[in-house]
Scaffold this active site. Structure first.
Site, short mmCIF file in Angstrom:
data_model
loop_
_atom_site.label_atom_id
_atom_site.label_comp_id
_atom_site.label_asym_id
_atom_site.label_seq_id
_atom_site.Cartn_x
_atom_site.Cartn_y
_atom_site.Cartn_z
N ALA A 254 -5.90 25.04 -7.04
CA ALA A 254 -4.77 24.16 -7.37
C ALA A 254 -4.56 23.12 -6.28
O ALA A 254 -4.30 21.95 -6.56
CB ALA A 254 -3.51 24.98 -7.58
N GLU A 257 -7.65 20.44 -6.22
CA GLU A 257 -7.85 19.67 -7.45
C GLU A 257 -6.78 18.62 -7.64
O GLU A 257 -7.07 17.46 -7.97
CB GLU A 257 -7.90 20.61 -8.66
CG GLU A 257 -8.06 19.91 -10.00
CD GLU A 257 -9.43 19.28 -10.21
OE1 GLU A 257 -9.66 18.69 -11.28
OE2 GLU A 257 -10.27 19.35 -9.30
N SER A 259 -4.78 17.23 -5.35
CA SER A 259 -4.86 16.19 -4.32
C SER A 259 -6.05 15.28 -4.53
O SER A 259 -5.96 14.06 -4.34
CB SER A 259 -4.91 16.83 -2.93
OG SER A 259 -3.69 17.46 -2.61
N CYS A 365 5.66 23.88 -7.24
CA CYS A 365 4.48 23.95 -6.39
C CYS A 365 4.85 24.21 -4.94
O CYS A 365 5.58 23.42 -4.32
CB CYS A 365 3.69 22.64 -6.49
SG CYS A 365 2.28 22.56 -5.37
N GLU A 374 -1.19 14.89 2.74
CA GLU A 374 -2.56 14.47 2.46
C GLU A 374 -2.59 13.08 1.85
O GLU A 374 -3.41 12.22 2.24
CB GLU A 374 -3.23 15.46 1.51
CG GLU A 374 -3.58 16.79 2.13
CD GLU A 374 -4.27 17.68 1.12
OE1 GLU A 374 -5.26 17.25 0.50
OE2 GLU A 374 -3.81 18.83 0.93
#
Length: 416
Positions: A254, A257, A259, A365, A374
């Site tokens: 998770a 993918e 990001s 999340c 990021e």
């Protein structure tokens, strides 16, 4: 007493049916990659709690208004347990594989609570802020590598995937020699066309790698997250080995993918919109707000919030019967004009941008702070160091992932 409207009958403002006289097919493809499907506007206005037919031929409900999606995702009657018979899985082998591997995002309390308490301390704002120098150093290395490569390059592979996978591997203490391995696992496990056997094989390879590293950490722990999980939770009996493998596996899948897709899609949007690119170059302090706006606009995890009504749940005057599957549409909510003025516009100065791109409620999340970091570093560094970045081919040839759990790009050929 069940007061729901039977499937196929009329509802206030809309029929809930396709032209063929049955619930409309779902998922609905995006026309523009930087917006929700245009049909969501019709759903919000005419049929905000709509009956749909999934690729599995099972029927479920989709909820598209901002207030309704938040209400659904914070309702304890909305179960995330993938083992429930009418769980609205969108992929061929998704439910079978999920029931086998038990990803914690597809569980309810108290099981979900136990996993979340185990992982959440490692993803706090303070912990993530401390990672900034290391993330910046790694991103700079990846820009160096990209600039040294023969042009053109696939931006998704050499930068977007490399950034996201490197960061999560660094956090966990997992070697990053083969970044494409992790991308392949997600490509298979996240595809709506993969069978249960294919998903099981892909995840089995990932869990095998993690299991080997867990055995090493039991002998010689380090200062990484995997060592901490082994020492504090596996060795103490808080989790079993299989539970730890599942938790780490979904964290990798998770985390990397979403990001990867956000970095790639955001870059494509900035290439399409030089005015937005110039705005960020002129004022880099806008980047945190820009990232949140990009998260809202893209809403790449649109149909990740899959639920089953454990009891009757009423939303917008319609009752979702107990045991029916229901999906909270994040893109529908994040493009709701009742909540966001001119939601189709990309506005880096948008006030009170309370989007729900990371979900809402107890399943929100847990890696959202790391994801923001990021994105901020990946986009700011790219714009600053490669200001001449441009597409290497025809814009119409860019391919998108319409059949994956999260929306994104298959490939993006660029030069500079």
């Amino acid at each position: 007493m069940n007061t729901s409207t039977p499937p196929g009958s009329s509802t206030p403002g809309g029929s809930g049916l396709s032209e063929a006289g049955r619930p409309r097919d779902f998922p609905i493809r995006r026309g523009c990659p930087f917006a929700a499907p245009a049909e969501y506007d019709t759903l919000r206005t005419d049929d905000p709690v709509a009956r749909v037919t999934l690729p599995t031929k099972r029927e479920a409900w989709v909820v598209s208004r901002y207030d309704d999606v938040r209400a659904l995702l914070s309702d304890p009657r909305a179960s995330a347990d993938i083992r429930r018979p009418n769980f609205p899985a969108l992929g061929e082998g998704e439910q079978e594989a999920g029931a086998e591997f038990r990803p914690f995002i597809r569980t309810d309390a108290p099981e979900h609570t136990r996993y979340r308490r185990m992982l959440l301390p490692e993803f706090t704002v303070r912990r993530v802020r401390a990672m900034r120098p290391a993330v910046q150093a790694r991103v700079d290395e990846l820009v160096d590598d990209m600039l040294a490569a023969e042009q053109p390059v696939d931006f998704v592979s050499v930068y977007a995937n490399a950034v996201s996978t490197s960061v999560i591997c660094e956090l966990l203490g997992i070697p990053r020699e083969n970044l494409e391995f992790f991308r392949d696992v997600t490509r298979i496990s996240g595809s709506r066309h993969s069978t249960a056997e294919q998903v099981s094989e892909a995840l089995g390879g990932l869990f095998g790698l993690i299991a080997g590293l867990v055995a090493e950490r039991q002998e010689e722990p380090g200062d990484d997250l995997l060592s901490k999980l082994v020492t504090d939770h596996l060795n103490t009996g808080n989790v079993t080995l299989n539970e730890l493998l599942s938790a780490v596996g979904i964290t990798i899948n998770a985390g990397r993918e979403t990001s990867t897709n956000m970095i790639a899609l955001s870059t494509l949007l900035l290439l399409d919109r030089p005015d937005l690119k110039e705005e960020l170059l002129a004022d880099p302090t806008l980047m945190p707000r820009a990232v949140d706006e990009l998260l809202r606009v893209m809403s790449i995890a649109d149909s990740i919030p899959l639920r089953v009504a454990a009891e009757d749940i009423e939303l917008s005057g319609r009752v979702i019967p107990a045991d029916d599957g229901v999906i909270g549409l994040l893109a529908g909510a994040n493009h709701d004009p009742e909540r966001f003025e001119h939601p189709e516009q990309v506005d880096f100065h948008r006030p009170e941008n309370h989007h729900i791109a990371f979900g809402y409620g107890v399943h929100q999340c847990l890696g959202q702070h790391l994801a923001r970091l990021e994105l901020e570093i990946a986009l700011e560094t790219l714009l600053r160091r490669v200001p001449t970045l441009r597409l290497a081919g025809d814009r119409e040839e860019v391919t998108f992932k319409h059949d994956s759990a999260t929306f994104g790009l298959e490939e993006l050929m660029v030069t500079w």
